[in-house]
Design an enzyme around this catalytic site. Structure first.
Site, mmCIF file in Angstrom:
data_model
loop_
_atom_site.group_PDB
_atom_site.id
_atom_site.type_symbol
_atom_site.label_atom_id
_atom_site.label_comp_id
_atom_site.label_asym_id
_atom_site.label_seq_id
_atom_site.Cartn_x
_atom_site.Cartn_y
_atom_site.Cartn_z
ATOM 1 C CB CYS A 108 -0.852 -0.029 1.263
ATOM 2 S SG CYS A 108 -1.767 1.477 1.605
ATOM 3 C CG ASP A 168 -19.613 11.893 3.175
ATOM 4 O OD1 ASP A 168 -19.571 13.076 3.513
ATOM 5 O OD2 ASP A 168 -20.629 11.170 3.279
ATOM 6 C CG HIS A 191 -2.430 6.641 -2.542
ATOM 7 N ND1 HIS A 191 -1.299 6.982 -3.257
ATOM 8 C CD2 HIS A 191 -3.435 7.364 -3.093
ATOM 9 C CE1 HIS A 191 -1.606 7.866 -4.194
ATOM 10 N NE2 HIS A 191 -2.902 8.121 -4.119
ATOM 11 C CD GLU A 231 -5.383 1.531 0.148
ATOM 12 O OE1 GLU A 231 -5.358 2.652 0.698
ATOM 13 O OE2 GLU A 231 -4.369 0.804 0.017
#
Ligand SMILES: *[C@@H]1O[C@H](CO)[C@@H](O)[C@H](O)[C@H]1NC(C)=O
Ligand SMILES: *[C@@H]1O[C@H](CO)[C@@H](O)[C@H](O)[C@H]1NC(C)=O
Ligand SMILES: [Zn+2]
Ligand SMILES: [Zn+2]
Length: 275
Positions: A108, A168, A191, A231
């Site tokens: 990641c 959001d 990411h 994630e």
């Protein structure tokens, strides 16, 4: 490498590491085998790559701009030890073969030891897909993302709803450079930013799939749902776990499935959002 993790004690090595554009432009390890055996005091061609790697992933307490050279200095040794500790490999402070294997392992893009106390105020979050590279049609991708959100919804106070306009959370497949200050490194899958940012980016170059085990056994494909669950943990405010089995562990092996939250993942989200 990673299987030795649980045998190591990891001290209170927490770095306050705020996501910000890095001075690091390139971080590609075409040939680092010549670094094997390097230790404090040595000067080895290419050692700067290891410094950049450890800096990028949160293993220095301070800015290293100006010392990104090929000298194996004290601060490289401490950063390296912290990294070896996180991986659960022998803490030698030298660049050994396990260390090289570690830096070559896909992961990641979010730094380890990223301590963010950021949390969402709302418990109702909506999300949508916005990709610049067409890897999957949205209609195929959204049920898989819904499953990943459901994993967290089951063990937290959150309710996630797919929305269409101003949401959001915005999730997409993007190119290496995608104008957020964090171009993907070669070994990075994805990411995501801590609350209340809401951006989750998948690196489009990987062979993404909804079924990495598929027919014929092992593949080099990367499981969308496994990476999405990880994630989303970041989107909610979690940082990396040092347990290899945890969904929030930084590394993932292509061709595998890691979709189920472990007890540790559940414990950590409950600690962050007791209600
Ligand atoms: C893992 O991290 C925790 C803190 O989050 C720490 O207490 C623990 O010792 C670490 N374990 C290992 C095996 O490094
Ligand atoms: C994707 O799969 C192809 C065919 O197996 C392979 O050549 C290529 O290297 C893979 N790409 C990545 C990023 O793994
Ligand atoms: Zn991560
Ligand atoms: Zn990004």
């Amino acid at each position: 490498m990673a299987h030795k993790l649980s045998t190591q004690f990891f001290g209170a090595f927490l770095v306050l590491f705020v996501l910000q554009p890095f001075v690091i432009k390139s971080l590609e390890f075409e040939s680092i085998q010549n670094l094997e055996g390097a230790q404090k005091g040595d000067v080895v061609n290419g050692l700067n790559q290891i410094k950049k790697y450890l800096y990028k992933y949160g293993y220095y307490h301070h800015d290293i701009e100006g010392t990104i050279d090929d000298k194996f200095d004290d601060s490289l040794e401490s950063a390296l030890k912290a990294y070896q500790n996180y991986l659960g490999i022998d803490v030698t402070g030298k660049i050994d073969s396990d260390t090289i294997e570690g830096v070559l392992t896909p992961r990641c893009g979010v730094p380890d030891h990223l301590v963010s106390s950021a949390k969402w105020r709302t418990r109702s979050l909506d999300w949508r897909i916005s990709s610049t590279v067409n890897v999957f049609p949205d209609a195929q991708l959204s049920p898989v993302l819904t499953k990943a959100f459901t994993s967290w919804a089951k063990v937290s106070p959150f309710k996630f709803t797919m929305g269409r306009f101003k949401t959001d959370i915005v999730i997409g497949f993007l190119k290496k450079d995608h104008a957020d200050g964090f171009p993907f490194k070669d070994k990075e899958f994805a990411h995501a930013f801590p609350p209340p940012d809401g951006r989750l980016h998948f690196y489009a170059k990987w062979n993404w799939t909804f079924d990495p085990t598929g027919k014929g056994g092992k593949t080099n494909k990367v499981d969308v749902q496994s990476i999405a669950v990880h994630e989303i943990g970041h989107l909610l405010g979690l940082d990396h776990s040092n347990r290899t089995s945890a969904v929030m562990y930084a590394f993932y092996k292509p061709g595998t499935i890691k979709r189920d939250l472990t007890d540790e993942d559940k414990k950590r989200i409950k600690a962050l959002y007791p209600n």
